[in-house]
Design a protein around this motif. Structure first.
Motif, PDB file in Angstrom:
ATOM      1  N   ALA A 100       0.852  -1.195   0.000  1.00 48.19           N
ATOM      2  CA  ALA A 100       0.000   0.000   0.000  1.00 48.19           C
ATOM      3  C   ALA A 100       0.887   1.244   0.000  1.00 48.19           C
ATOM      4  O   ALA A 100       1.822   1.353   0.785  1.00 48.19           O
TER       5      ALA A 100
ATOM      6  N   TRP B  91      -3.199   6.375   0.936  1.00 47.18           N
ATOM      7  CA  TRP B  91      -4.339   6.197   1.807  1.00 47.18           C
ATOM      8  C   TRP B  91      -5.371   7.299   1.532  1.00 47.18           C
ATOM      9  O   TRP B  91      -5.007   8.478   1.362  1.00 47.18           O
TER      10      TRP B  91
ATOM     11  N   SER C 299     -10.523   8.403   4.327  1.00 46.90           N
ATOM     12  CA  SER C 299     -10.985   7.600   5.459  1.00 46.90           C
ATOM     13  C   SER C 299      -9.824   7.013   6.257  1.00 46.90           C
ATOM     14  O   SER C 299     -10.028   6.474   7.348  1.00 46.90           O
ATOM     15  N   GLY C 300      -8.609   7.107   5.709  1.00 46.30           N
ATOM     16  CA  GLY C 300      -7.451   6.529   6.375  1.00 46.30           C
ATOM     17  C   GLY C 300      -7.133   5.127   5.912  1.00 46.30           C
ATOM     18  O   GLY C 300      -6.140   4.544   6.340  1.00 46.30           O
ATOM     19  N   ALA C 301      -7.973   4.556   5.014  1.00 47.12           N
ATOM     20  CA  ALA C 301      -7.745   3.202   4.504  1.00 47.12           C
ATOM     21  C   ALA C 301      -6.911   3.267   3.231  1.00 47.12           C
ATOM     22  O   ALA C 301      -7.001   4.226   2.466  1.00 47.12           O
ATOM     23  N   PRO C 302      -6.085   2.241   2.958  1.00 47.09           N
ATOM     24  CA  PRO C 302      -5.280   2.235   1.729  1.00 47.09           C
ATOM     25  C   PRO C 302      -6.161   2.142   0.493  1.00 47.09           C
ATOM     26  O   PRO C 302      -7.138   1.398   0.472  1.00 47.09           O
ATOM     27  N   ASP C 303      -5.815   2.911  -0.545  1.00 44.59           N
ATOM     28  CA  ASP C 303      -6.611   2.868  -1.771  1.00 44.59           C
ATOM     29  C   ASP C 303      -5.755   2.726  -3.029  1.00 44.59           C
ATOM     30  O   ASP C 303      -6.293   2.606  -4.121  1.00 44.59           O
TER      31      ASP C 303
ATOM     32  N   ARG D 259      -4.504  -4.300   0.735  1.00 38.74           N
ATOM     33  CA  ARG D 259      -5.799  -3.728   1.121  1.00 38.74           C
ATOM     34  C   ARG D 259      -6.053  -3.843   2.615  1.00 38.74           C
ATOM     35  O   ARG D 259      -6.909  -3.156   3.163  1.00 38.74           O
ATOM     36  N   GLN D 260      -5.299  -4.722   3.278  1.00 38.58           N
ATOM     37  CA  GLN D 260      -5.451  -4.911   4.718  1.00 38.58           C
ATOM     38  C   GLN D 260      -4.347  -4.211   5.517  1.00 38.58           C
ATOM     39  O   GLN D 260      -4.175  -4.459   6.705  1.00 38.58           O
TER      40      GLN D 260
ATOM     41  N   GLY E 257      -2.515  -1.322   7.593  1.00 39.19           N
ATOM     42  CA  GLY E 257      -3.066  -0.494   8.658  1.00 39.19           C
ATOM     43  C   GLY E 257      -3.380   0.921   8.211  1.00 39.19           C
ATOM     44  O   GLY E 257      -2.868   1.421   7.206  1.00 39.19           O
ATOM     45  N   HIS E 258      -4.267   1.577   8.967  1.00 37.03           N
ATOM     46  CA  HIS E 258      -4.608   2.968   8.705  1.00 37.03           C
ATOM     47  C   HIS E 258      -3.478   3.867   9.199  1.00 37.03           C
ATOM     48  O   HIS E 258      -2.797   3.573  10.186  1.00 37.03           O
TER      49      HIS E 258
ATOM     50  N   MET F  79     -13.237   8.668  10.946  1.00 33.81           N
ATOM     51  CA  MET F  79     -12.011   8.610  10.172  1.00 33.81           C
ATOM     52  C   MET F  79     -11.762   9.896   9.392  1.00 33.81           C
ATOM     53  O   MET F  79     -10.652  10.113   8.903  1.00 33.81           O
TER      54      MET F  79
END
Length: 331
Positions: free
Chosen positions: A38, A41, A44-48, A120-121, A123-124, A209
């Motif tokens: 990743a 991010w 939302s803080g999630a990887p994209d 995709r998993q 961490g934020h 987030m």
């Protein structure tokens, strides 16, 4: 060892240390990293977004080689750059700030991807993203301070400091001028609006987030708007700089700390870019290229502000400094 040799050897050692760390650290953790990894991010803080492990390694090292190596080459081919304190400190700040920025960015990225089965998993990021920003600020400050010692060749300034403003004994005068960057104000206002919008969405929608990007964006916009304009006032007490539409914050320079003043043509290419450049003791407020008021401190530092009518402002300040040094309670 001369100043140029010391600067170049230190810069080369720092460049090599950062480059080696950027290569060795990911390779040591290779078995615990997903592939691809990743690299971006979302709000939302999630990887994209992802990038292959090799590509990410080459990208980080390549960016450091481009910026850090470019700074080293600039110091190597242009000897006059190192003879001026402001440009020397700018190079030191660039090397120190970008070096720690890339190291911090890599540390955050590695920590988020560590032991993740898939990118995709990962961490934020959350508030850990500020580690890279903190590295940029801290490294820039330390790099500038490390480059500050040494000569400061200003061969053209002696004549500029001789001009004074004619004042009769007891006569008082005030000089005021201001400058504003419409582009910086517009960008800051837009970023401020985006940050406010994200905060509203986070508050109404209950999406926790969004608070991190909302706060970061809001603060970035607020800083941009605040420092998009400056007003300079010269009186018998000294020099005062008022920033932003609310004229806050303020910077005061007592007359006792001023040695001399002059007008000088400066452009972003001379000081390292737009905005507030440099470090305490050698700061330039660059909102437009051209005529600048330069205040030289008794301690040896200086402050430069891109401002209209700088020549008359410098002349008045020189007159007030001379009057303060010969009047009652002279320093």
């Amino acid at each position: 060892m001369g100043l140029r040799a010391r600067f170049l050897s230190t810069a080369a050692a720092w460049f090599a240390l950062v480059a080696a760390t950027l290569v060795v650290a990911p390779l040591m953790l290779r078995e615990r990293m997903p592939d691809p990894v990743a690299m971006h991010w979302g709000p939302s803080g999630a990887p994209d977004r992802s990038m292959s492990f090799t590509a990410s390694l080459l990208f980080e090292v390549g960016m450091w080689v481009l910026i850090g190596g470019g700074a080293c080459v600039a110091a190597l081919v242009n000897a006059t750059t190192l003879r001026r304190r402001a440009s020397r400190m700018a190079l030191g700040a660039l090397l120190g700030g970008t070096g720690l920025f890339f190291l911090g960015l890599q540390a955050v990225t590695l920590a988020a991807n560590l032991d993740a089965p898939d990118w995709r998993q990962a961490g934020h990021l959350g508030w850990t993203a500020l580690l890279a920003v903190a590295g940029l600020v801290l490294g820039g400050w330390l790099g500038g301070l490390a480059a500050r010692p040494g000569p400061d060749d200003q061969p053209e300034r002696a004549a500029a400091t001789s001009r004074r403003f004619p004042l009769r004994p007891g006569q008082r005068a005030v000089w005021v001028s201001s400058v504003r960057s419409g582009l910086l104000a517009a960008i800051g206002g837009s970023v401020l609006a985006v940050g406010t919008g994200l905060a509203v969405v986070a508050l109404v929608g209950g999406d926790g987030m969004l608070w991190t990007p909302a706060v970061i964006t809001f603060l970035a916009g607020l800083v941009a708007v605040t420092f998009s304009s400056v007003r300079v006032q010269i009186t018998e007490e000294g020099v005062v700089l008022f920033y932003g539409p609310l004229r806050l914050p303020r910077k005061r320079i007592p007359i006792a700390k001023v040695e001399r003043a002059w007008s000088e043509e400066l452009f972003p290419s001379n000081v390292g870019g737009w905005g507030i450049r440099g470090l305490p003791g050698a700061v330039t407020v660059m909102l437009r290229g051209g005529e600048c008021l330069v205040v030289g401190y008794v301690s040896g530092g200086r402050l430069a502000v891109s401002i209209d009518d700088a020549e008359n402002g410098a002349a008045l300040l020189n007159t007030l400094v001379a009057r303060a040094s010969t009047g009652p309670g002279a320093r």
